[in-house]
Design a protein around this motif. Structure first.
Motif, PDB file in Angstrom:
ATOM      1  N   GLY A   1      36.032   5.466  44.336  1.00  0.00           N
ATOM      2  CA  GLY A   1      37.222   5.524  44.291  1.00  0.00           C
ATOM      3  C   GLY A   1      37.814   6.133  44.904  1.00  0.00           C
ATOM      4  N   LEU A   2      37.399   6.027  46.133  1.00  0.00           N
ATOM      5  CA  LEU A   2      38.480   6.846  46.690  1.00  0.00           C
ATOM      6  C   LEU A   2      39.400   6.169  48.366  1.00  0.00           C
ATOM      7  CD1 LEU A   2      38.500   9.705  48.323  1.00  0.00           C
ATOM      8  CD2 LEU A   2      36.910   9.192  50.823  1.00  0.00           C
ATOM      9  N   LEU A   3      38.771   4.395  48.124  1.00  0.00           N
ATOM     10  CA  LEU A   3      40.742   3.769  49.409  1.00  0.00           C
ATOM     11  C   LEU A   3      41.444   3.613  48.277  1.00  0.00           C
ATOM     12  CD1 LEU A   3      37.157   1.023  49.500  1.00  0.00           C
ATOM     13  CD2 LEU A   3      38.202   2.989  51.124  1.00  0.00           C
ATOM     14  N   GLU A   4      42.263   3.079  49.613  1.00  0.00           N
ATOM     15  CA  GLU A   4      43.694   2.559  48.770  1.00  0.00           C
ATOM     16  C   GLU A   4      43.823   1.432  48.121  1.00  0.00           C
ATOM     17  OE1 GLU A   4      45.822   5.113  49.061  1.00  0.00           O
ATOM     18  OE2 GLU A   4      45.277   6.411  50.314  1.00  0.00           O
TER      19      GLU A   4
ATOM     20  N   THR B   1      43.341  10.463  46.174  1.00  0.00           N
ATOM     21  CA  THR B   1      43.448   9.695  47.498  1.00  0.00           C
ATOM     22  C   THR B   1      43.229   9.981  48.712  1.00  0.00           C
ATOM     23  OG1 THR B   1      45.218   9.813  47.798  1.00  0.00           O
ATOM     24  CG2 THR B   1      45.271   8.829  46.141  1.00  0.00           C
ATOM     25  N   GLN B   2      42.501   9.218  49.351  1.00  0.00           N
ATOM     26  CA  GLN B   2      41.748   9.847  50.572  1.00  0.00           C
ATOM     27  C   GLN B   2      43.167  10.379  51.424  1.00  0.00           C
ATOM     28  OE1 GLN B   2      39.823   6.941  52.627  1.00  0.00           O
ATOM     29  NE2 GLN B   2      42.241   4.771  51.682  1.00  0.00           N
ATOM     30  N   THR B   3      44.308   9.604  51.201  1.00  0.00           N
ATOM     31  CA  THR B   3      45.800  10.300  52.417  1.00  0.00           C
ATOM     32  C   THR B   3      46.299  11.551  51.809  1.00  0.00           C
ATOM     33  OG1 THR B   3      45.882   7.923  52.050  1.00  0.00           O
ATOM     34  CG2 THR B   3      47.696   9.356  52.777  1.00  0.00           C
TER      35      THR B   3
ATOM     36  N   VAL C   1      38.484  12.311  56.670  1.00  0.00           N
ATOM     37  CA  VAL C   1      37.541  12.768  55.365  1.00  0.00           C
ATOM     38  C   VAL C   1      37.084  11.140  54.770  1.00  0.00           C
ATOM     39  CG1 VAL C   1      38.661  12.100  53.042  1.00  0.00           C
ATOM     40  CG2 VAL C   1      40.407  13.220  54.685  1.00  0.00           C
TER      41      VAL C   1
END
Lengths: 218, 190
Positions: free
Chosen positions: A15-18, B155-157, B170
């Motif tokens: 669930g890490l993606l935009e 989130t990754q950001t 990351v």
């Protein structure tokens, strides 16, 4: 997406993606069996991360969820029998994971499940108290009661009965556990037999002394 | 444990989703029986209190009810789908009702729990069993990314800005961590 997003499937599962990246991968997955298989391995990892924090979810929330939608979308009557059996088979499978504590019961549960898989019938038991139960009638061999009951008061226990031609006969005491329990019924059940659960003294009774909490007719 | 055949489980899940799409509230209840523990546990990690997790699990199942028709088995398992729904519902809650709750809290009750570090998170959620060991075995910077993403809902950001690492780094750490965790955790059914 022409190239396989192999490197990003772990991030997708995590669930890490935009949103835009997620959507592109989802589209690719819809047409690529190899990536779906690869994704499944990451899903197992993420499932393990989740299981490590899993915690009992409240029955109040469950009731609220079901009641909210049942009220707005009544299910048609003809489908009911089919639905009841589907839902109960689902509940049977669902409960397997909750039964890790008692080995004998896990075996009983596995056998009940096998009986369903082998074409046994699942009959919903009626309750006025919110207890849930099902009778699993094997084609041949023992039948099972799969029950979800509140913990009995101290000194009391649940007793199963088989009522044939109006005469109740004791069919065993339920183990003193809370949650989902499975009891084998060694008698061969015939059409018209009724299975019932009552609350009795822990030693058991020869005839029911209280009103049934659950009732089901084969 | 003699587990139910995985294929049968997947089939049952798809049947349940189809029933939910056909407006069967009991099938939704069975999905709750099957995945409520998992979703509630993850929501407990993502949210500040059991009460908020209880509220959001209802939001999540309501979203599952509304979106059941769009579930596509080709894009992942029902478990993954429901986990994603729970996670999104938690993030929504934090952006809206969570903010409000935060503002309404008396000043002296404010702690840093709303913005915990990966280590603080790990301490709070009390991981069980082999997952604890598997995470402990990761290099700290990889563990941090996985923990902030999965148990922190970032989130990754957000992780990049929190840790001061570039976005590419990351992602790289997360890829390495997922590959390693798959070796240590993924082979066995959960």
């Amino acid at each position: 997406m022409n190239q396989h997003p192999t490197d990003d499937l772990g991030l997708y599962a995590l669930g890490l993606l935009e949103e835009d990246e997620r959507r592109a991968i989802a589209q690719h997955l819809a047409t690529c069996a190899a990536c779906r298989a690869e994704l499944a391995t990451h899903e197992a990892t993420v499932a393990a991360l989740g299981e490590a924090v899993a915690a009992p979810a409240s029955t109040t929330a469950r009731d609220a969820i079901v009641a909210r939608h049942r009220r707005r979308w009544p299910v048609g009557r003809p489908a009911f029998a089919y639905l009841a059996s589907l839902v109960l088979v689902g509940a049977l499978v669902a409960s397997l994971a909750a039964l890790v504590q008692e080995r004998t019961m896990r075996d009983d549960y596995g056998r009940a499940l096998a009986a369903v898989a082998a074409g046994g019938r699942v009959i919903a038991m009626q309750s006025e108290t919110g207890a849930r139960g099902a009778i699993v009638v094997s084609r041949d061999g023992p039948s099972y009661l799969v029950l979800e009951l509140p913990a009995p008061p101290s000194g009391k226990a649940y007793e199963a009965w088989v009522i044939r031609d109006g005469a109740p006969r004791p069919a065993g005491m339920a183990p003193l556990l809370s949650g989902v329990i499975t009891m084998p019924i060694h008698e061969l059940l015939r059409d018209g037999d009724v299975a019932a659960i009552t609350l009795e003294d822990q030693a058991g009774a020869q005839l029911p002394t209280t009103n049934p909490l659950l009732l089901g007719r084969v | 444990m003699a587990n139910v055949v995985p294929g049968a489980e997947a089939e049952l899940d798809r049947a349940l989703i189809a029933r939910v799409a056909a407006r069967d509230a009991d099938a939704l209840g069975v999905l709750y029986d099957r995945y409520g523990r998992l979703m509630f546990g993850v929501l407990r990690a993502l949210l500040p209190s059991p009460e908020s997790a209880e509220e959001v699990i209802q939001d999540a199942f309501h979203a599952a009810w509304r979106n059941a028709r769009s579930y596509d088995p080709g894009r992942g398992s029902v478990r993954t789908w429901l986990l994603a729904i729970a996670r999104n519902a938690a993030i929504d809650w934090r952006r809206t009702r969570g903010r409000r709750a935060e503002r309404e809290r008396p000043l002296d009750a404010l702690t840093d729990t709303s913005d915990p570090s990966a280590d603080a998170l790990l301490e709070r959620i009390a991981l069980r069993g082999r997952v604890r060991g598997a995470l402990a075995a990761l290099p700290p910077e990889q563990r941090e990314v996985v923990v902030l993403a999965f148990y922190g809902g970032l989130t990754q950001t957000e992780i990049a800005s929190r840790t001061g690492a570039p976005l590419g780094t990351v992602k790289g750490r997360a890829r390495l961590a997922m590959a390693q965790l798959r070796r240590t955790l993924g082979s066995e059914a959960p």
